[in-house]
Scaffold this active site. Structure first.
Site, PDB file in Angstrom:
ATOM      1  N   ARG A 242       0.942  -1.194  -0.013  1.00 36.96           N
ATOM      2  CA  ARG A 242       0.075  -0.061   0.161  1.00 36.96           C
ATOM      3  C   ARG A 242       0.769   1.267   0.186  1.00 36.96           C
ATOM      4  NH1 ARG A 242      -2.195  -3.662   3.224  1.00 36.96           N
ATOM      5  NH2 ARG A 242      -4.421  -4.564   2.800  1.00 36.96           N
ATOM      6  N   LYS A 269      -2.557  -2.375   7.598  1.00 38.57           N
ATOM      7  CA  LYS A 269      -3.962  -2.144   7.633  1.00 38.57           C
ATOM      8  C   LYS A 269      -4.586  -3.196   8.595  1.00 38.57           C
ATOM      9  CE  LYS A 269      -7.973  -1.515   4.934  1.00 38.57           C
ATOM     10  NZ  LYS A 269      -8.587  -1.344   3.259  1.00 38.57           N
ATOM     11  N   HIS A 332      -2.450   3.338  -5.664  1.00 36.24           N
ATOM     12  CA  HIS A 332      -2.796   1.871  -5.430  1.00 36.24           C
ATOM     13  C   HIS A 332      -2.854   1.017  -6.710  1.00 36.24           C
ATOM     14  CE1 HIS A 332      -4.271   3.285  -1.307  1.00 36.24           C
ATOM     15  NE2 HIS A 332      -4.482   2.176  -1.114  1.00 36.24           N
ATOM     16  N   ARG A 335      -0.836  -2.242  -6.914  1.00 33.26           N
ATOM     17  CA  ARG A 335      -1.587  -3.572  -6.347  1.00 33.26           C
ATOM     18  C   ARG A 335      -2.342  -4.236  -7.227  1.00 33.26           C
ATOM     19  NH1 ARG A 335      -0.968  -4.099  -1.095  1.00 33.26           N
ATOM     20  NH2 ARG A 335      -3.146  -4.919  -0.517  1.00 33.26           N
ATOM     21  N   HIS A 359      -3.580  -9.424   2.145  1.00 32.17           N
ATOM     22  CA  HIS A 359      -5.042  -9.790   2.525  1.00 32.17           C
ATOM     23  C   HIS A 359      -5.349 -10.548   3.446  1.00 32.17           C
ATOM     24  CE1 HIS A 359      -6.117  -7.765  -1.612  1.00 32.17           C
ATOM     25  NE2 HIS A 359      -5.991  -6.728  -0.717  1.00 32.17           N
ATOM     26  N   TYR A 369      -3.016 -17.289   8.051  1.00 30.29           N
ATOM     27  CA  TYR A 369      -1.728 -17.778   7.763  1.00 30.29           C
ATOM     28  C   TYR A 369      -0.710 -16.616   8.456  1.00 30.29           C
ATOM     29  CZ  TYR A 369      -2.958 -20.813   3.979  1.00 30.29           C
ATOM     30  OH  TYR A 369      -3.694 -22.071   3.294  1.00 30.29           O
TER      31      TYR A 369
END
Length: 406
Positions: A242, A269, A332, A335, A359, A369
């Site tokens: 980001r 985030k 952005h 990404r 994410h 994970y």
């Protein structure tokens, strides 16, 4: 005899305090220094008591009599006027202590420890600019849905509909906190569902066509502005983090020998630590930049002060100067570029891509994970991605048919 304003104005101080009675227990006390205080003498519970009603001339004769009459009505009802005043003062202080602004700042201080600093700052700025001026001093328990709608509608009326929705969402969280801490009984934000105009969904601009990606990469290589900004531009597509994570990068987080960038949870985030494997191309860019900024804290320091990271508009402004408008490419956008091409062209596993995008990826049992999950596979993916970008950049006008090894 009752007092008159003329008699009060003409009275002269003497060596001792004077008491000028008006009736019903009200009198004016004149000190030797000339001060004049209204007092009420009364009996409660068999004891003689006195209550201050203000000073003359700030409190005039008519006002003093009105206060006397109010106090005598309380006495007639069995209430001590002095205790009633204390209770009113305590209630007023309690209402001030539980104003919307006080509760909101308390809520924000607790939440900010879990947020990225930029998000925390934006949230407080939204409250300070758009909510506190209208509702900040109101006791939070008294704020109505109509008042809250009036505040957020002002935001929507100036064209910032998305910001209005975010402000309403933030207020809803503040009210839930107030309820949990015993300062309010209900959340008026829940009554405003559907009250604001809907937000028009707009996707962040991104270049995902391989041929156009090549043109973007060549433009970034030819960028003639600040060397620090140029390095940030060149690194952005290679790591596709980001924009805020990129500009806040610190040298202490980067291990060039291991080719890793370890981002702490407080900068992410999702509030989870993140590991970015660095391709050989990314290491080369950072090694060259280290000679310039490596003695400081930030990888990409501000041009005005090395103690601050670069502006959040630095990369975006550079894209605009290179001719890429807001409908074509955004910060952005790198990404979205990586996600699209890694999936549709290079055919990497979606969970590898999602994990590298930081994410919320879950295993078959629903567990998140950790940051090193699939690290060997992600290292290969990041190197293959960097090699593919090099090929796009070198082959103007040609779409690269890229084959990766299993």
């Amino acid at each position: 005899m009752s007092l008159s304003d003329t008699a009060i104005r003409k009275v002269k101080p003497t060596e001792k305090s004077q008491r000028l009675f008006d009736g019903g227990g009200l009198y004016l006390e004149v000190s030797p220094a000339g001060g004049k205080w209204w007092r009420l003498k009364y009996r409660y519970g068999g004891k003689e008591k006195r209550l201050s009603l203000g000073t003359y001339p700030d409190t005039g004769l008519a006002d003093a009599r009105s206060k006397r009459d109010t106090a005598r009505r309380l006495l007639a009802g069995g209430t001590d006027p002095a205790e009633h005043r204390k209770a009113e003062k305590a209630a007023g202080e309690d209402r001030a202590a539980n104003s919307l602004e006080v509760v909101a700042r308390e809520w924000h201080a607790k939440q900010a420890t879990k947020w990225v600093k930029d998000h925390a700052d934006r949230t407080m700025l939204r409250l300070e600019n758009d909510i506190f001026p209208w509702l900040g001093k109101r006791p939070i328990a008294d704020v109505t849905a109509k008042e809250l709608l009036g505040a957020v509608s002002r935001i929507a009326d100036r064209g910032a509909v998305e910001s209005a929705h975010r402000a309403l969402q933030t207020c809803g969280q503040v009210f839930r906190y107030a309820i949990a801490t015993g300062r309010a009984e209900r959340n008026p934000a829940t009554d405003l569902r559907g009250a604001l105009p809907p937000v028009k969904q707009a996707h962040l601009a991104a270049i995902t066509d391989p041929e156009k990606v090549g043109g973007l990469l060549r433009a970034m290589d030819a960028y003639s502005g600040s060397f620090v900004t140029k390095c940030a531009l060149r690194l952005a597509p290679l790591v596709f983090v980001r924009p805020g994570e990129l500009r806040h990068a610190e040298w202490a987080e980067i291990n060039l020998a291991k080719a890793e960038w370890s981002i702490p949870a407080e900068k992410m985030k999702m509030r989870e630590p993140h590991l970015v494997p660095l391709s050989s191309q990314a290491v080369a860019i950072l090694t060259e930049l280290h000679a310039l900024t490596g003695r400081g804290r930030y990888v990409f320091p501000s041009a005005r002060s090395p103690k601050r990271p670069m502006s959040n508009n630095a990369v975006l402004s550079a894209l605009r100067r290179m001719g890429f408008d807001k409908n074509e490419m955004s910060g952005h956008g790198f990404r979205a570029m990586a996600r699209t091409i890694l999936d549709e062209t290079l055919h990497f596993r979606p969970d590898y891509i999602e994990h590298q995008l930081a994410h919320a990826v879950r295993d078959p049992n629903g567990r998140a994970y950790n940051r090193t999950a699939h690290l060997p596979e992600r290292r290969k993916m990041m190197q293959a991605w960097a090699d593919y970008l090099d090929a796009l950049c070198a082959n103007a006008g040609t779409v690269i048919a890229f084959k990766r090894t299993a």
